[in-house]
Write a protein that holds these residues in place. Structure first.
Motif, PDB file in Angstrom:
ATOM      1  N   ASN A  36      34.791  46.004  42.998  1.00 50.90           N
ATOM      2  CA  ASN A  36      36.115  46.345  43.512  1.00 50.90           C
ATOM      3  C   ASN A  36      37.180  45.575  42.734  1.00 50.90           C
ATOM      4  N   GLY A  37      38.262  46.272  42.415  1.00 52.56           N
ATOM      5  CA  GLY A  37      39.350  45.640  41.683  1.00 52.56           C
ATOM      6  C   GLY A  37      39.130  45.537  40.197  1.00 52.56           C
ATOM      7  N   ALA A  38      38.068  46.158  39.693  1.00 56.47           N
ATOM      8  CA  ALA A  38      37.774  46.078  38.257  1.00 56.47           C
ATOM      9  C   ALA A  38      38.709  46.940  37.423  1.00 56.47           C
ATOM     10  N   GLY A  39      39.371  47.917  38.059  1.00 59.96           N
ATOM     11  CA  GLY A  39      40.278  48.803  37.333  1.00 59.96           C
ATOM     12  C   GLY A  39      39.742  50.200  37.131  1.00 59.96           C
ATOM     13  N   LYS A  40      38.722  50.582  37.913  1.00 59.09           N
ATOM     14  CA  LYS A  40      38.065  51.889  37.700  1.00 59.09           C
ATOM     15  C   LYS A  40      39.012  53.052  37.965  1.00 59.09           C
ATOM     16  N   SER A  41      39.712  53.031  39.104  1.00 55.30           N
ATOM     17  CA  SER A  41      40.617  54.144  39.417  1.00 55.30           C
ATOM     18  C   SER A  41      41.787  54.194  38.446  1.00 55.30           C
TER      19      SER A  41
END
Length: 276
Positions: A36-41
């Motif tokens: 989560n928060g890795a920048g996927k979206s």
């Protein structure tokens, strides 16, 4: 094909993605993974031109993505967003028919478009919902109907460009059977030459269906390559900061992945796993 060249994206003076160079080829299912928060979206929104990079360049079929018009891309590129509310109630078939609008310009929708709608509904196992109002669908049913809409949009080969399919958590809210149905369809499209990019959280679904893996961590590229090279215990531990164990079942061509808990946790002190 989509290619990133030293792409960064900054919001409120903070890097959400930084210095990423990676390629997502046509004819493959690329799965984007990361905590989560890795920048996927953000990654997918930049691929779709919903947002523009702060620096660097994204190429779509060899041309700067910023130079593509939304109208031209809509003829061969479909995007299934994480959130897709329906502004007002309509029949399921009407919603899926919206996927055909980019192809018509001034021409009216015709029998050919209606046929594609029915085919797309059947592909997503929602043909029985044809006349139901979207107001009375479950979350999973609406997800499958929206997927059918995107399939209807890119149903036919484009005469000049390979098709692109961008999926942001397409298996969210789906039960296990429909998760596999969704990714089987994505895999089939990739085998037909479509560039498919999907964000997933389930490591086993990624191992089962992905041709190519892109790992993101804290806004940076943490690895990219063929599934067999990427889905290794050492890489997964580093990306997700969890203890990982992989099992190779001789009946399968991919590893089975088990997450055992936070990294460095003393498993011996934890409650024992129970057999069913």
């Amino acid at each position: 094909m989509i290619r990133w060249n030293n792409v960064s994206y900054v919001k409120n003076s903070r890097f959400l993605l930084q210095d990423i160079s990676v390629e997502m080829p046509a004819g493959q299912l690329t799965v984007v993974l990361g905590p989560n928060g890795a920048g996927k979206s953000t990654f997918l929104r930049l691929c779709s031109k919903e947002m523009l990079p702060t620096s660097g360049m994204i190429e779509l079929h060899g041309k700067d993505l910023q130079n593509w018009s939304t109208q031209d891309m809509a003829l061969f590129r479909g995007v299934l967003s994480q959130s897709h509310p329906v502004a007002f109630p309509m029949d399921v078939a009407e919603l899926v028919l919206m996927g055909r609008y980019p192809h018509k310009k001034r021409a009216a929708l015709d029998h050919h478009d209606q046929h594609i709608v029915q085919e797309a509904l059947a592909e997503c196992s929602v043909k029985h919902l044809n006349d139901r109002s979207t107001q009375f669908l479950s979350g999973g049913e609406l997800q499958r109907v929206q997927t059918a809409r995107i399939l209807a949009q890119i149903w036919e080969d484009h005469p000049q460009h390979p098709r692109i399919l961008l999926l942001d958590e397409p298996t969210a809210s789906l039960d296990p059977g429909y998760q596999h149905l969704c990714l089987l369809k994505a895999k089939k499209l990739a085998e037909q030459g479509v560039c498919v990019i999907a964000i997933l959280h389930d490591l086993n679904l990624a191992a089962r269906y992905a041709d190519h893996i892109v790992f993101l961590k804290e806004g940076r590229l943490a690895g990219a390559g063929p599934m067999r090279d990427m889905m290794r215990e050492s890489i997964l531990r580093d990306v997700f900061s969890v203890e990982i164990h992989t099992v190779h079942d001789p009946r399968l061509e991919h590893p089975l992945i088990f997450t055992l808990g936070p990294q460095h946790q003393q498993l011996a002190n934890e409650p024992k796993l129970r057999s069913l």
